[in-house]
Design an enzyme around this catalytic site. Structure first.
Site, PDB file in Angstrom:
ATOM      1  N   ASP A   1       1.012  -1.191   0.049  1.00 13.94           N
ATOM      2  CA  ASP A   1       0.077  -0.140  -0.002  1.00 13.94           C
ATOM      3  C   ASP A   1       1.000   1.341   0.132  1.00 13.94           C
ATOM      4  OD1 ASP A   1      -3.094   0.506   0.617  1.00 13.94           O
ATOM      5  OD2 ASP A   1      -2.077   2.023   1.277  1.00 13.94           O
TER       6      ASP A   1
ATOM      7  N   ASN B   1      -8.317   6.576 -11.137  1.00  8.81           N
ATOM      8  CA  ASN B   1      -7.952   5.241 -11.101  1.00  8.81           C
ATOM      9  C   ASN B   1      -6.984   4.821 -12.140  1.00  8.81           C
ATOM     10  OD1 ASN B   1      -9.037   4.775  -8.537  1.00  8.81           O
ATOM     11  ND2 ASN B   1     -10.766   3.602  -9.286  1.00  8.81           N
TER      12      ASN B   1
ATOM     13  N   VAL C   1      -9.146  -5.756 -10.187  1.00  5.54           N
ATOM     14  CA  VAL C   1     -10.500  -5.695  -9.391  1.00  5.54           C
ATOM     15  C   VAL C   1     -10.905  -4.296  -9.335  1.00  5.54           C
ATOM     16  CG1 VAL C   1     -10.304  -7.716  -8.220  1.00  5.54           C
ATOM     17  CG2 VAL C   1      -9.592  -5.642  -7.144  1.00  5.54           C
TER      18      VAL C   1
ATOM     19  N   HIS D   1     -19.014  -5.130 -16.440  1.00  4.04           N
ATOM     20  CA  HIS D   1     -19.175  -4.804 -15.100  1.00  4.04           C
ATOM     21  C   HIS D   1     -19.738  -3.588 -14.812  1.00  4.04           C
ATOM     22  CE1 HIS D   1     -18.811  -5.843 -10.604  1.00  4.04           C
ATOM     23  NE2 HIS D   1     -18.091  -5.006 -10.417  1.00  4.04           N
TER      24      HIS D   1
END
Length: 318
Positions: A36, A104, A127, A184
């Site tokens: 992270d 993103n 994901v 999705h």
């Protein structure tokens, strides 16, 4: 199977940390790495997980590592067989998955480039949202064969559909089989013709109006949870889906799962990442499985392909 190898989960938010814990508790890897960008976060979560090992009885080592936007720290992922990308911002109430695309994209591109440098043989499972576009971007940024870059979508959407059917009929979830393909998002394609309850076609045990209602609820399944949580998005069901995909790759199982995969002629569709059924193994996608579809379901799948194609073409510049 005996423990071996390494898997990395990038992003130690709720989704990433829950995925890492599930993988550790499978006890099939020697090491699970969690990374992270927030200083100390991955290390702290990993230490907490390590201390659960005597209670849960697993021997997989969990390693946490802070990484920098300059690529520092990524050396820890070297040798990973699978890398799961969960990095990125979650949705907030009122946001669509597409609202996240620009912010993103920058995060995912950076992660993907570091994966290519430090774990060049890995299978990558994406994901981050918007899922279909981020999967395409990851393949472009890594330069990996398309078979080694997979998106997690259909596993989650199918699980939601199955749960909603089981809940509506008050039957065990294990008695329900459903399937969702397509994107999705808004062009998700639930496949009622492939759905059964105790082996009986779904249409024999549920009226069409109810099926349509559950299809809509499935399509909006993530938004429903985001609206309830108000400060985050789903992670228990998504992490379960991602972890099962990793397990299928690790075990070279050949399991057939609904995933976001590169389609090259199957179902009469080519040149796009799309939610389809595919056989998974140690090198990623072994093959796309051409599920038998009704004419209307196939038409919806082709519509979904065209809807995501243009957006995926745009990500190369993000």
């Amino acid at each position: 199977m005996a423990r071996s190898g390494k898997v990395t989960v990038v992003g130690a938010g709720f989704y990433g940390s829950t995925t890492a814990l599930r993988l550790a508790e499978y006890d099939i890897f020697e090491e699970v790495v969690l990374t992270d960008v927030v200083d100390g976060k991955a290390e702290g979560i990993a230490l907490d997980m390590q201390q659960s090992r005597p209670v849960e009885g697993f021997e997989t080592k969990v390693t946490g590592k802070t990484t920098g936007t300059d690529g520092s720290g990524y050396e820890v992922i070297a040798g990973s067989e699978v890398v799961v990308i969960t990095a990125g911002l979650p949705r907030k109430p009122g946001m669509s998955r597409m609202d996240l695309i620009e912010v993103n994209a920058k995060i995912v591109r950076s992660v993907a480039e570091n994966i290519a440098q430090h774990a060049p043989e890995a299978v990558v499972i994406v994901v981050s949202n918007p899922l279909d576009e981020m999967t395409a971007l990851t393949q472009i940024a890594t330069g990996f064969p398309k078979s080694r870059v997979i998106g997690q979508a259909g596993m989650l959407d199918t699980a939601r559909f199955s749960f909603f059917v089981a809940e509506a009929l008050d039957v065990p979830v294990g008695s329900v089989r459903t399937l969702t393909l397509g994107s999705h998002g808004d062009t998700m394609v639930p496949v009622p013709s492939a759905c059964t309850v105790d082996g009986k076609p779904l249409a024999d045990v549920m009226d069409q109006a109810k099926i349509d209602e559950l299809v809509t609820r499935t399509r909006n399944g993530g938004a429903e949870i985001v609206a309830l949580l108000k400060t985050g998005s789903a992670y228990y069901a998504p992490s379960a889906a991602a972890a099962r995909m990793v397990k299928a790759v690790k075990e070279d199982s050949g399991a057939v799962m609904p995933v976001c995969a590169w389609v090259d002629g199957e179902h009469g569709i080519s040149g796009v990442y799309l939610g389809v059924e595919a056989e998974l193994g140690k090198d990623g996608i072994r093959k796309v499985v051409e599920t038998k579809l009704t004419e209307s379901e196939l038409a919806s799948l082709k519509e979904a392909a065209e809807a995501v194609r243009a957006k995926q073409a745009d990500v190369k510049d993000l």
